[in-house]
Design an enzyme around this catalytic site. Structure first.
Site, PDB file in Angstrom:
ATOM      1  N   ARG A  43       0.004 -11.621   2.196  1.00 16.94           N
ATOM      2  CA  ARG A  43      -0.817 -11.766   3.405  1.00 16.94           C
ATOM      3  C   ARG A  43      -1.617 -13.068   3.441  1.00 16.94           C
ATOM      4  O   ARG A  43      -2.279 -13.340   4.449  1.00 16.94           O
ATOM      5  CB  ARG A  43      -1.757 -10.565   3.560  1.00 16.94           C
ATOM      6  CG  ARG A  43      -1.049  -9.248   3.796  1.00 16.94           C
ATOM      7  CD  ARG A  43      -1.969  -8.211   4.412  1.00 16.94           C
ATOM      8  NE  ARG A  43      -2.386  -8.580   5.750  1.00 16.94           N
ATOM      9  CZ  ARG A  43      -3.196  -7.835   6.523  1.00 16.94           C
ATOM     10  NH1 ARG A  43      -3.669  -6.699   6.052  1.00 16.94           N
ATOM     11  NH2 ARG A  43      -3.530  -8.235   7.728  1.00 16.94           N
ATOM     12  N   CYS A  52      -7.579  -0.946  12.827  1.00 16.48           N
ATOM     13  CA  CYS A  52      -6.916  -2.048  12.122  1.00 16.48           C
ATOM     14  C   CYS A  52      -6.364  -3.084  13.096  1.00 16.48           C
ATOM     15  O   CYS A  52      -6.239  -4.261  12.753  1.00 16.48           O
ATOM     16  CB  CYS A  52      -5.771  -1.528  11.267  1.00 16.48           C
ATOM     17  SG  CYS A  52      -6.272  -0.546   9.843  1.00 16.48           S
ATOM     18  N   ASN A  60      -8.501  -7.449   9.692  1.00 17.74           N
ATOM     19  CA  ASN A  60      -8.546  -8.083   8.377  1.00 17.74           C
ATOM     20  C   ASN A  60      -8.720  -9.597   8.438  1.00 17.74           C
ATOM     21  O   ASN A  60      -8.664 -10.268   7.409  1.00 17.74           O
ATOM     22  CB  ASN A  60      -7.270  -7.758   7.596  1.00 17.74           C
ATOM     23  CG  ASN A  60      -7.029  -6.275   7.466  1.00 17.74           C
ATOM     24  OD1 ASN A  60      -5.914  -5.811   7.651  1.00 17.74           O
ATOM     25  ND2 ASN A  60      -8.068  -5.499   7.166  1.00 17.74           N
ATOM     26  N   ASP A 109     -12.164   1.088   6.474  1.00 19.81           N
ATOM     27  CA  ASP A 109     -12.015   1.554   7.856  1.00 19.81           C
ATOM     28  C   ASP A 109     -10.914   2.590   8.035  1.00 19.81           C
ATOM     29  O   ASP A 109     -10.719   3.100   9.133  1.00 19.81           O
ATOM     30  CB  ASP A 109     -11.832   0.380   8.821  1.00 19.81           C
ATOM     31  CG  ASP A 109     -10.505  -0.359   8.656  1.00 19.81           C
ATOM     32  OD1 ASP A 109      -9.698   0.006   7.773  1.00 19.81           O
ATOM     33  OD2 ASP A 109     -10.271  -1.326   9.412  1.00 19.81           O
ATOM     34  N   ARG A 121      -8.964  -3.481  -2.468  1.00 16.79           N
ATOM     35  CA  ARG A 121      -8.655  -4.770  -1.855  1.00 16.79           C
ATOM     36  C   ARG A 121      -9.801  -5.772  -2.034  1.00 16.79           C
ATOM     37  O   ARG A 121      -9.588  -6.890  -2.466  1.00 16.79           O
ATOM     38  CB  ARG A 121      -8.341  -4.594  -0.369  1.00 16.79           C
ATOM     39  CG  ARG A 121      -7.084  -3.793  -0.091  1.00 16.79           C
ATOM     40  CD  ARG A 121      -5.823  -4.487  -0.607  1.00 16.79           C
ATOM     41  NE  ARG A 121      -4.602  -3.803  -0.244  1.00 16.79           N
ATOM     42  CZ  ARG A 121      -3.938  -4.003   0.890  1.00 16.79           C
ATOM     43  NH1 ARG A 121      -4.389  -4.865   1.779  1.00 16.79           N
ATOM     44  NH2 ARG A 121      -2.828  -3.339   1.144  1.00 16.79           N
ATOM     45  N   ASN A 154       0.857  -1.183   0.000  1.00 16.41           N
ATOM     46  CA  ASN A 154       0.000   0.000   0.000  1.00 16.41           C
ATOM     47  C   ASN A 154       0.896   1.236   0.000  1.00 16.41           C
ATOM     48  O   ASN A 154       2.107   1.122   0.224  1.00 16.41           O
ATOM     49  CB  ASN A 154      -0.997  -0.027   1.173  1.00 16.41           C
ATOM     50  CG  ASN A 154      -0.330   0.165   2.526  1.00 16.41           C
ATOM     51  OD1 ASN A 154       0.450   1.095   2.748  1.00 16.41           O
ATOM     52  ND2 ASN A 154      -0.633  -0.732   3.475  1.00 16.41           N
ATOM     53  N   HIS A 174      -8.505   0.586   2.572  1.00 13.71           N
ATOM     54  CA  HIS A 174      -9.590  -0.143   3.234  1.00 13.71           C
ATOM     55  C   HIS A 174     -10.630   0.877   3.703  1.00 13.71           C
ATOM     56  O   HIS A 174     -10.283   2.020   4.050  1.00 13.71           O
ATOM     57  CB  HIS A 174      -9.099  -0.904   4.473  1.00 13.71           C
ATOM     58  CG  HIS A 174      -8.434  -2.212   4.175  1.00 13.71           C
ATOM     59  ND1 HIS A 174      -7.353  -2.681   4.909  1.00 13.71           N
ATOM     60  CD2 HIS A 174      -8.693  -3.172   3.246  1.00 13.71           C
ATOM     61  CE1 HIS A 174      -6.981  -3.857   4.435  1.00 13.71           C
ATOM     62  NE2 HIS A 174      -7.776  -4.173   3.431  1.00 13.71           N
TER      63      HIS A 174
END
Length: 266
Positions: free
Chosen positions: A88, A260, A69, A166, A135, A19, A164
């Site tokens: 990830r 997060c 996540n 959030d 994403r 990112n 994201h």
């Protein structure tokens, strides 16, 4: 929210760049990150009064610390994330193991159906909002809506810095929304305005949005947010919220902050 899933930052680092915030040259100060995470946990437990469920960190998975996540929890069911980036994807098995061990029914998407959990799915009283494009794939929302019998309104994220939902969108317990509108496309902004009245929409400045002011944890009238956002704190205080500012700049290096680092388990 009375229970949150968290993961200590024992192995938190910037080992890759997925990112705009992540730069391997901007090394994490591990002792400082641990100190900041411990302070966040202290505030959540002692000041806000939530119970914390701690996952075991895993060497080689630096972003496991960002438990938001892991997936989305509804009752005793959880829909696990399917990460877009290969870096990830190894986290998925560890999250699945934790939920199965703790008695949750685990629902899984197909591998090509990218979905990044509570980072991209947030709700208000009568519906959920789903962030997509960067994403999460928009095509997962009809399936999740069917599974949980909830309306999901898609919001396209158009600023790469807010990858994201959030990071730019925080529903509050009193019905207000704390958000940064330019991160969302015009259709999404109109959809928000259709559901949330103007007095309830609390707009964060660009400067404080870039401090991740919207990446906050709201529990009742308590809001825990990263330090360095005085105008957002004043805005929240004017609505009767108690704010707790916690230094989290080590995690901002990786594009994360208070929200997060937590996942609501109820």
């Amino acid at each position: 929210m009375s229970r949150l899933l968290v993961c200590p930052p024992d192995y938190f680092d910037i080992d890759y760049e997925i990112n705009p915030w992540m730069h391997r040259s901007n090394a994490v100060n591990r002792p400082r990150a641990v100190q900041q995470w411990d302070r966040l946990m202290q505030v959540l437990e002692q000041d806000v009064g939530v119970a914390l469920e701690r996952m075991k960190p895993v060497k080689g998975l630096p972003d496991l610390v960002f438990t938001a996540n892991a997936g989305v929890v509804v009752g005793r069911q959880v829909v696990l994330s399917r990460f877009r980036y290969p870096e990830r994807r190894q986290e998925e098995a560890h999250f699945e193991d934790w939920f199965r061990l703790h008695g949750y029914e685990v629902l899984t998407l197909e591998h090509e159906q990218h979905f990044e959990g509570a980072g991209d799915l947030l709700g208000i009283a009568d519906c959920w909002f789903g962030g997509y494009r960067q994403r999460t794939d928009i095509r997962v929302f009809p399936l999740l809506s069917e599974w949980f019998q909830r309306e999901i309104i898609p919001l396209e994220l158009v600023d790469r810095r807010f990858y994201h939902l959030d990071t730019c969108f925080c529903p509050l317990s009193g019905g207000e929304l704390l958000y940064y509108p330019p991160a969302i496309d015009r259709y999404g902004q109109a959809a928000i305005a259709d559901r949330i009245d103007l007095p309830q929409r609390l707009v964060v400045s660009e400067g404080e949005a870039l401090r991740f002011a919207c990446n906050a944890v709201c529990v009742g009238k308590h809001v825990v947010l990263p330090s360095g956002c005085p105008n957002t704190e004043a805005l929240l205080a004017s609505r009767g919220y108690l704010t707790y500012a916690v230094p989290l700049d080590e995690f901002l290096k990786s594009g994360g902050s208070a929200k997060c680092l937590t996942l609501a388990l109820d």
